[in-house]
Design an enzyme around this catalytic site. Structure first.
Site, short mmCIF file in Angstrom:
data_model
loop_
_atom_site.label_atom_id
_atom_site.label_comp_id
_atom_site.label_asym_id
_atom_site.label_seq_id
_atom_site.Cartn_x
_atom_site.Cartn_y
_atom_site.Cartn_z
N ASP A 63 8.95 2.40 1.53
CA ASP A 63 8.28 3.18 2.48
C ASP A 63 8.29 3.50 3.57
O ASP A 63 7.33 1.62 4.16
CB ASP A 63 7.03 3.28 1.20
CG ASP A 63 5.89 3.48 1.99
OD1 ASP A 63 5.43 4.37 2.97
OD2 ASP A 63 4.41 3.43 1.02
N PHE A 67 1.04 -1.09 0.12
CA PHE A 67 0.01 -0.40 -0.03
C PHE A 67 0.98 1.08 -0.10
O PHE A 67 1.36 1.46 0.66
CB PHE A 67 -1.22 -0.25 1.07
CG PHE A 67 -1.75 0.95 0.86
CD1 PHE A 67 -2.97 1.11 0.65
CD2 PHE A 67 -1.74 2.05 1.76
CE1 PHE A 67 -4.01 1.76 0.10
CE2 PHE A 67 -2.57 3.40 1.71
CZ PHE A 67 -3.87 2.84 1.46
N LYS A 86 2.84 10.07 8.16
CA LYS A 86 2.05 9.21 9.41
C LYS A 86 2.31 10.16 10.83
O LYS A 86 2.49 11.29 10.88
CB LYS A 86 1.65 8.27 9.14
CG LYS A 86 1.03 7.54 8.98
CD LYS A 86 0.68 5.95 8.61
CE LYS A 86 -0.31 5.34 8.10
NZ LYS A 86 -1.63 5.56 8.32
#
Ligand code: PLP
Length: 406
Positions: free
Chosen positions: A228, A143, A257
């Site tokens: 990532d 993702f 995040k």
């Protein structure tokens, strides 16, 4: 005068339906306030937060250091522009280097944007260094975000299907299978893009052996390695960068995040080999503005001062152990896996959404990913007492669910 939204959850849910795109399926609770690892609904009911805004609130809610930094900066300058020099964003990039990755920063506001930057770098780098190679190999079940390029990179057809055709230049392989990656590499390949631990698809870690082999393959074939770390970064796995735990350094790393502790900020860090973007080739109006950069600096300061990353490692191990014990007690847990405070409990039957709902009723927020996996990504400041509280609630809920099933 316009009407206000009616009082109560029902009225709020109706107004949400009327005025917001229905892109989220929401849990039946309104959250209005937080304090450390707890959040509260309007009636003051307390919930232990093992979701943390999906791995965002690394210092929990309303940490005084973030509140102070944001308040101070807001009173000075919330936003200027990247047309001008701004000290917090330069200090932040310096700190991110000191924490273990040597590279220069491009700031943005989200994980998807940080990955977009990495994708653009890979394409330009391929033009300059690999005779126009532009393809990025990423992983099945990965993702990487919701922009068009990042859903193309994301190895899950369900995110792509409604928006076909995808931008070209992306291929997908299974993680932990170096042979498959080697076979997929050809003259078009410019970069490999991986999450060290796949988050959205159920907390699935890459093996160290695999990442070491991927690094060696990139070196041998002259490819860029991009990690990532939007979800794994900022201490989540018990290391500031998850790659530090694997002993494998990428050419590019992306963070978002947890970086601002809840204030939106993302960053793409490019090491010397991958540092190819020039003036005017990329930009983001809000990227790294003083407010966001100050929040991130406060997060990094507290992480270091209070040993939060070590705490994530230690309490994460404890959480994993307690979840395993729960599995033994209830016999319905297929696997517990994860690193640091990024843990998943995979059940042997389709009860994860039920468990999420029951936990909410019992005052605990956890996140069901699909029918069988429950994800836990709590604030990194929790202690053993919060783990015990969460595991007790999960036990009570499993008890209820299993007794109704029989
Ligand atoms: N990359 C990873 C590994 C993620 O987990 C996420 C979000 O869950 C993203 C990228 C996208 O981040 P954002 O939602 O901030 O765009």
């Amino acid at each position: 005068m316009t009407d206000t939204i009616g009082v109560g959850l029902e009225a709020l849910a109706q107004a949400e339906k009327d005025y917001l795109m229905q892109t989220f399926k929401r849990q039946p609770v309104e959250l209005v306030r937080g304090d450390r690892w707890n959040v509260y609904d309007p009636e003051g009911r307390e919930y232990l937060d093992f979701v943390a805004g999906i791995a965002v609130n690394v210092l929990g809610h309303n940490h005084p250091a973030i509140v102070a930094a944001v308040s101070k900066q807001a009173a000075e300058a919330i936003h200027v522009s990247d047309l001008y020099y701004s000290r917090p964003q330069v200090e932040l990039a310096k700190r991110l280097n000191e924490l273990g990755f040597t590279g220069r920063a491009f700031y943005c506001n989200s994980g998807a944007e940080a990955n977009e930057c990495a994708i653009k770098i890979a394409r330009k780098w391929g033009k300059q260094n690999r005779y126009g190679a532009y393809e990025i190999i990423s992983a099945n079940k990965s993702f990487h975000g919701r922009t068009l390029a990042t859903i193309a990179a994301t190895g899950q057809p369900k995110y792509q299907q409604p928006f076909l055709p995808m931008p070209e230049g992306f291929a997908h392989v299974d993680i932990n299978d170096i042979g498959m990656l080697r076979d997929a590499t050809d003259d078009r390949t410019a970069a490999i893009l991986l999450e060290p631990v796949q988050g959205e698809s159920g907390i699935v870690p890459c093996t160290q052996e695999y990442l070491v082999a991927v690094r060696a393959w990139c070196d041998e074939k002259n490819l860029l390695l991009i990690f990532d770390e939007v979800q794994t970064g900022v201490g989540r796995t018990g290391h500031f960068y998850a790659f530090q735990g694997f002993g494998v350094t990428p050419d590019i790393v992306t963070l978002a995040k947890g970086l601002g502790g809840g204030v939106p900020i993302g960053v793409c860090l490019a090491g010397p080999r991958a540092d190819v973007l020039g003036a005017g080739e990329h930009g983001s109006t809000f990227g790294g503005n003083p407010l966001a950069a100050s929040a991130a600096l406060a997060v990094l300061e507290v992480l270091e001062r209070e040993g939060v990353v070590e705490n994530a490692r230690e309490v994460g191990e404890y959480l994993q152990l307690q979840l395993r014990k729960l599995g033994t007690d209830f016999g319905c847990v297929a696997e517990v896996r994860g690193l640091g405070l990024m843990q998943a409990m995979e059940l042997d039957r389709d009860i994860a959404p039920q468990l999420e709902a029951a936990a909410l009723e019992h005052g605990l927020l956890v996140n069901a990913i699909g029918p069988r996996v429950v994800r836990m990504v709590p604030p990194l400041i929790i202690g053993r007492a919060e783990v015990d509280r969460a595991v007790t609630i999960l036990g009570q809920c499993l008890d209820l669910i299993l007794s109704h099933a029989t």
